[in-house]
Design an enzyme around this catalytic site. Sequence first.
Site: not given
Length: 166
Positions: A126, A142
């Site tokens: 992301h 992440c």
Amino acid sequence: MSFDSTTAPQIHISLDRQVLTLVNRTGKLLAEYPISTAVNGPGEQDGSGCTPRGEHYIRAKIGDNQPIYTVFRGRRPTGEIHSPELAGQNPGRDWILSRILWLCGRESGKNRGPGVDTFRRFIYIHGTPETEPMGVPMSHGCVRMRNVHVIDLFERVSVGTTVIIY
């Protein structure tokens, strides 16, 4: 873009180099981006805050046609656009911006299944604020990217694209 595993590109993520590469099936480099993975290093355990290793695939693409710097919570746009002012009003918030590529593990017992499931851990590729450094592990598990880079990558891949993290 429809998915064809015989011709689709692959994403390779190097934890040591803090680089994400997009390659075609013959290994030809299509794109390379600086990234930031987990400050806690590699690991698969639930709650570890680590970036999971091994073979994954993109299970969902979220954020198509959203403006750059769109803020997401629970994989839904909040209606906010990230700015220095918004960041100042929300110190310490873990920002998920612009696009989300939600990963799912392919290796049972390693990154898929009870206690180690990448998908259930909500591990994404992301966007992140421009103030966050790339090339340095800083995330909560992440794979963070510059917003222009995650949008570019989002447009080049499909649900089902293989992601190898090593």
